[in-house]
Design a protein around this motif. Sequence first.
Motif, PDB file in Angstrom:
ATOM      1  N   ILE A   1       0.863  -1.187   0.000  1.00 43.84           N
ATOM      2  CA  ILE A   1       0.000   0.000   0.000  1.00 43.84           C
ATOM      3  C   ILE A   1       0.894   1.229   0.000  1.00 43.84           C
ATOM      4  CG2 ILE A   1      -1.781   1.259   1.254  1.00 43.84           C
ATOM      5  CD1 ILE A   1      -2.610  -1.462   2.450  1.00 43.84           C
ATOM      6  N   ARG A   2       0.808   2.003  -1.061  1.00 40.43           N
ATOM      7  CA  ARG A   2       1.688   3.154  -1.207  1.00 40.43           C
ATOM      8  C   ARG A   2       0.921   4.354  -1.730  1.00 40.43           C
ATOM      9  NH1 ARG A   2       6.936   0.606  -4.388  1.00 40.43           N
ATOM     10  NH2 ARG A   2       7.607  -0.850  -2.765  1.00 40.43           N
ATOM     11  N   ALA A   3       1.467   5.514  -1.454  1.00 46.60           N
ATOM     12  CA  ALA A   3       0.972   6.750  -2.051  1.00 46.60           C
ATOM     13  C   ALA A   3       2.196   7.529  -2.526  1.00 46.60           C
ATOM     14  CB  ALA A   3       0.180   7.570  -1.040  1.00 46.60           C
ATOM     15  N   HIS A   4       2.117   8.070  -3.719  1.00 45.61           N
ATOM     16  CA  HIS A   4       3.250   8.783  -4.301  1.00 45.61           C
ATOM     17  C   HIS A   4       2.945  10.277  -4.389  1.00 45.61           C
ATOM     18  CE1 HIS A   4       5.408   5.143  -5.715  1.00 45.61           C
ATOM     19  NE2 HIS A   4       4.190   4.644  -5.786  1.00 45.61           N
ATOM     20  N   ARG A   5       3.935  11.063  -4.103  1.00 45.12           N
ATOM     21  CA  ARG A   5       3.839  12.506  -4.273  1.00 45.12           C
ATOM     22  C   ARG A   5       5.144  13.010  -4.889  1.00 45.12           C
ATOM     23  NH1 ARG A   5      -0.577  11.506  -3.130  1.00 45.12           N
ATOM     24  NH2 ARG A   5      -2.073  12.600  -1.799  1.00 45.12           N
TER      25      ARG A   5
ATOM     26  N   ILE B   1       9.733  18.046   1.252  1.00 45.88           N
ATOM     27  CA  ILE B   1       9.678  16.599   1.491  1.00 45.88           C
ATOM     28  C   ILE B   1       8.750  16.289   2.659  1.00 45.88           C
ATOM     29  CG2 ILE B   1      11.031  14.620   2.288  1.00 45.88           C
ATOM     30  CD1 ILE B   1      13.381  15.755   0.643  1.00 45.88           C
ATOM     31  N   ASP B   2       8.858  17.068   3.726  1.00 48.27           N
ATOM     32  CA  ASP B   2       7.983  16.849   4.882  1.00 48.27           C
ATOM     33  C   ASP B   2       6.514  17.042   4.498  1.00 48.27           C
ATOM     34  OD1 ASP B   2      10.167  16.340   6.459  1.00 48.27           O
ATOM     35  OD2 ASP B   2      10.287  18.378   7.294  1.00 48.27           O
ATOM     36  N   LYS B   3       6.259  18.057   3.682  1.00 45.98           N
ATOM     37  CA  LYS B   3       4.891  18.343   3.260  1.00 45.98           C
ATOM     38  C   LYS B   3       4.334  17.207   2.394  1.00 45.98           C
ATOM     39  CE  LYS B   3       2.225  21.728   0.579  1.00 45.98           C
ATOM     40  NZ  LYS B   3       2.311  22.992  -0.207  1.00 45.98           N
ATOM     41  N   LEU B   4       5.150  16.718   1.457  1.00 43.25           N
ATOM     42  CA  LEU B   4       4.708  15.636   0.581  1.00 43.25           C
ATOM     43  C   LEU B   4       4.512  14.344   1.366  1.00 43.25           C
ATOM     44  CD1 LEU B   4       6.985  16.227  -2.555  1.00 43.25           C
ATOM     45  CD2 LEU B   4       4.583  16.851  -2.266  1.00 43.25           C
ATOM     46  N   ALA B   5       5.417  14.074   2.298  1.00 45.78           N
ATOM     47  CA  ALA B   5       5.307  12.856   3.107  1.00 45.78           C
ATOM     48  C   ALA B   5       4.031  12.884   3.948  1.00 45.78           C
ATOM     49  CB  ALA B   5       6.534  12.712   4.000  1.00 45.78           C
ATOM     50  N   ALA B   6       3.722  14.047   4.516  1.00 49.76           N
ATOM     51  CA  ALA B   6       2.506  14.167   5.322  1.00 49.76           C
ATOM     52  C   ALA B   6       1.263  13.935   4.470  1.00 49.76           C
ATOM     53  CB  ALA B   6       2.457  15.546   5.980  1.00 49.76           C
TER      54      ALA B   6
END
Length: 231
Positions: free
Chosen positions: A190-194, A214-219
Amino acid sequence: SYERAFETLVAGVRMRAPMMRIHTVAAGGGSVLSFDGTRMRVGPRSAGADPGPACYRRGGPLTVTDANVMTGKLLPDLFPHLFGPGGNAPPDEAVVRQGFAALASEIGGGIEAVEVADGFLRIAVENMAQAIKKISVQRGYDVSDYALACFGGAGGQHACLVADALGMKRVILHPLAGVLSAYGMGLADIRAHREQSLNLPLSGDAVAALDQTIDKLAAAAREEVAAQDIA
């Protein structure tokens, strides 16, 4: 290793998302068979599961599945009685024969109904073979050195013919071939990509901006996965 693509054109729609490099073709069991007055065509329209092929007894059009019934590759007597409005009848071989007889009459030239069905199957097989060539031969791979992986409800009906068309000697047929896509989804991580581009000079300030991005995309990715409520 698997090749990945970040921009893909699927059925005329451009998708910008990371995925395996694949190529799709309309030649499944539900692909509709038609004659436009000059050419026999397989797909791109599909009868889907409802109404499905003509043999499903729901008033559907002739499809690749029906061609396999007509040529004797699918035997209605061996199927469970799950078809028709009541879900209690076998596949309808009679309506398939009537449909191909009508097509043979429309095409003319004294062609037999079973020859029409076989011709459609040859077209479907060639479509599948060409799709494989597009992601293999055209990219420098010799497919004769590989095994053909077969899956899908109708995959086993065409795998050997496709392998012959490509000069392949081996076919891999998974025990769960009919539901392999669903099985794969169940096993997949289960993954989500940004992703996001930053047009900044390479400096200390840029590194700080990268960390923040990176922190924003990871969140955002974590939030998307959590929203799916998957334990």
